[in-house]
Design a protein around this motif. Structure first.
Motif, PDB file in Angstrom:
ATOM      1  N   LYS A 103       0.825  -1.200   0.000  1.00 19.46           N
ATOM      2  CA  LYS A 103       0.000   0.000   0.000  1.00 19.46           C
ATOM      3  C   LYS A 103       0.865   1.259   0.000  1.00 19.46           C
ATOM      4  CE  LYS A 103      -4.121  -1.846   2.265  1.00 19.46           C
ATOM      5  NZ  LYS A 103      -5.055  -1.689   3.401  1.00 19.46           N
ATOM      6  N   GLU A 104       0.300   2.322  -0.528  1.00 18.07           N
ATOM      7  CA  GLU A 104       1.023   3.591  -0.587  1.00 18.07           C
ATOM      8  C   GLU A 104       1.449   4.045   0.803  1.00 18.07           C
ATOM      9  OE1 GLU A 104       0.118   8.261  -1.655  1.00 18.07           O
ATOM     10  OE2 GLU A 104      -1.121   6.702  -2.589  1.00 18.07           O
ATOM     11  N   SER A 105       0.571   3.866   1.802  1.00 21.18           N
ATOM     12  CA  SER A 105       0.902   4.275   3.162  1.00 21.18           C
ATOM     13  C   SER A 105       2.093   3.489   3.711  1.00 21.18           C
ATOM     14  CB  SER A 105      -0.308   4.085   4.086  1.00 21.18           C
ATOM     15  OG  SER A 105      -0.754   2.734   4.066  1.00 21.18           O
ATOM     16  N   SER A 106       2.199   2.209   3.344  1.00 17.97           N
ATOM     17  CA  SER A 106       3.323   1.381   3.799  1.00 17.97           C
ATOM     18  C   SER A 106       4.619   1.801   3.111  1.00 17.97           C
ATOM     19  CB  SER A 106       3.040  -0.094   3.519  1.00 17.97           C
ATOM     20  OG  SER A 106       1.902  -0.534   4.225  1.00 17.97           O
ATOM     21  N   LYS A 108       5.238   4.805   2.152  1.00 15.52           N
ATOM     22  CA  LYS A 108       5.607   6.065   2.800  1.00 15.52           C
ATOM     23  C   LYS A 108       6.320   5.807   4.126  1.00 15.52           C
ATOM     24  CE  LYS A 108       2.177   9.138   0.706  1.00 15.52           C
ATOM     25  NZ  LYS A 108       1.002  10.009   0.924  1.00 15.52           N
ATOM     26  N   ARG A 109       5.875   4.783   4.853  1.00 14.30           N
ATOM     27  CA  ARG A 109       6.580   4.432   6.090  1.00 14.30           C
ATOM     28  C   ARG A 109       7.984   3.931   5.774  1.00 14.30           C
ATOM     29  NH1 ARG A 109       1.427   2.646   7.871  1.00 14.30           N
ATOM     30  NH2 ARG A 109       1.821   0.517   7.138  1.00 14.30           N
ATOM     31  N   LYS A 139       1.884   8.208  -6.277  1.00 13.74           N
ATOM     32  CA  LYS A 139       0.521   7.931  -5.851  1.00 13.74           C
ATOM     33  C   LYS A 139       0.168   6.494  -6.206  1.00 13.74           C
ATOM     34  CE  LYS A 139      -0.762  11.906  -4.142  1.00 13.74           C
ATOM     35  NZ  LYS A 139      -1.181  12.051  -2.734  1.00 13.74           N
ATOM     36  N   ASP A 142      -4.383   2.701  -4.142  1.00 17.99           N
ATOM     37  CA  ASP A 142      -5.196   2.301  -2.994  1.00 17.99           C
ATOM     38  C   ASP A 142      -6.597   2.864  -3.108  1.00 17.99           C
ATOM     39  OD1 ASP A 142      -2.797   1.359  -2.212  1.00 17.99           O
ATOM     40  OD2 ASP A 142      -2.573   2.638  -0.459  1.00 17.99           O
ATOM     41  N   LYS A 218      -2.317  10.749  17.204  1.00 17.21           N
ATOM     42  CA  LYS A 218      -1.897  10.583  15.815  1.00 17.21           C
ATOM     43  C   LYS A 218      -1.272  11.854  15.262  1.00 17.21           C
ATOM     44  CE  LYS A 218      -3.615   9.012  11.319  1.00 17.21           C
ATOM     45  NZ  LYS A 218      -4.785   8.509  10.561  1.00 17.21           N
TER      46      LYS A 218
END
Length: 355
Positions: A103-106, A108-109, A139, A142, A218
């Motif tokens: 995933k894009e969020s992963s 980014k991490r 991008k 997702d 958060k």
């Protein structure tokens, strides 16, 4: 190339011009304190050394995220020299991770760990510059997280169903649906966080995911959420007789809230023999209670900027998602026009003398 009597590095080139350019760059690097031989270390070797250092210099959650780099880093980056990693190689690594289904969020991490690693390499004079700086994660594809908030009347109906299962847990979920607290924030809310001056509210200062240590919220900033009259008596009752630093939201038996126990006790996701969801959660996630609060506030006329502050959104764009979901006043006005008696149009048509 030599530095005094020491052989530092060597390279073969097709032309004399290329060789001279390389020699000039390497001499400049030596003058700046960077040994070209250091850049010959493999990325995976330097990464393993860095991970050992991180274990004692960062929080445990950050360390665990950094360790994942060893598993996630593509072999095309892991097995090359440090000096061979350019911004193009970094961009390709991000693209490969996305193509693998991450995933894009992963990703980014992953980037959030990769950049400190190469910054460390710069500080250790292994390379000249951090190749991650300036490279963004593309991008991904997702799907946008969909929200399914309760309408206010539907929420009250669900609340009565929860109360038949467990009155204390039902009260807590109703408070979440009116305050927008995240589950991790509710788990560690203390009695001292209840304030009534100048207006009733809860101070959100900390969070704790299940199985993880206490951490900041958060957004890493505290915020204050309101306590409307619908849930203020409930919160007061939950706080009664407890010490200031005791947990505010606890099950009837005491202790800390646990998601699995809560959902199981309330029959949140029960299905019949045909696989239809007949649970008290009505097909929703627990997180939809937070979405319910934001939509409830906006429906009641609270300004989006205030909703942003209450939710702890860093950007108003996040809050605007709820406006898009609900429809704006302009949408409602437009719909009213569509539903108006079209007599004027008919009159205009009746007045025509020809077509």
């Amino acid at each position: 190339m030599k530095n005094g009597r020491i052989d530092v590095d060597s390279q073969v080139f097709d032309t004399k011009t290329e060789a001279q350019e390389w020699l000039r760059r390497e001499r400049a690097a030596l003058l700046g304190g960077i040994d070209p031989r250091a850049g010959k270390e493999l990325v995976k070797s330097a990464l393993e050394r860095w991970i050992v250092i991180r274990k004692t210099t960062v929080a445990s959650t950050t360390y665990e995220s950094d360790k994942n780099m060893i598993r996630l880093m593509p072999a095309s980056m892991k097995n090359v020299h440090l000096s061979a990693v350019s911004d193009r190689e970094v961009a390709r690594a991000f693209e490969k991770l996305l193509a693998s289904g991450l995933k894009e969020s992963s990703v980014k991490r992953f980037r959030a760990s990769l950049s400190p690693f190469f910054s460390w390499c710069v500080r250790e004079k292994l390379i000249r510059a951090n190749p991650v700086i300036g490279v963004k994660v593309p991008k991904g594809s997702d799907e946008v997280e969909e929200m399914d908030p309760f309408e206010e009347g539907e929420l009250e109906t669900a609340y009565q169903a929860w109360r038949m299962k467990d009155e204390r847990l039902a009260d807590i979920l109703l408070v979440l649906a009116w305050t927008g607290l995240r589950w991790g924030e509710a788990r560690v809310m203390q009695v001292a966080d209840l304030v009534e001056v100048p207006t009733p509210g809860l101070m959100v200062r900390r969070s704790q995911s299940e199985g993880h240590p206490l951490k900041a919220t958060k957004s890493r900033r505290g915020r204050r959420v309101p306590l409307a009259n619908r849930v203020l008596p409930i919160v007061r009752e939950l706080a009664a007789g407890k010490e200031p630093h005791a947990l505010l939201f606890t099950p009837a038996g005491g202790g800390q809230l646990w998601r699995a126990h809560t959902l199981r006790t309330l029959g949140w996701s029960v299905k019949d023999d045909a696989g239809n969801n007949i649970g008290t959660g009505r097909g929703r996630r627990l997180h939809d209670l937070r979405h319910t609060a934001a939509c409830l506030w906006l429906t009641r006329g609270v300004e989006p900027g205030t909703v942003q502050a209450w939710c702890g959104h860093e950007s108003i764009a996040t809050t605007n998602r709820y406006l898009h979901f609900l429809g704006t006043s302009a949408d409602r006005a437009g719909l009213n026009r569509l539903n108006d008696d079209p007599g004027g149009i008919r009159g205009a048509r009746e007045g025509r003398t020809g077509v």
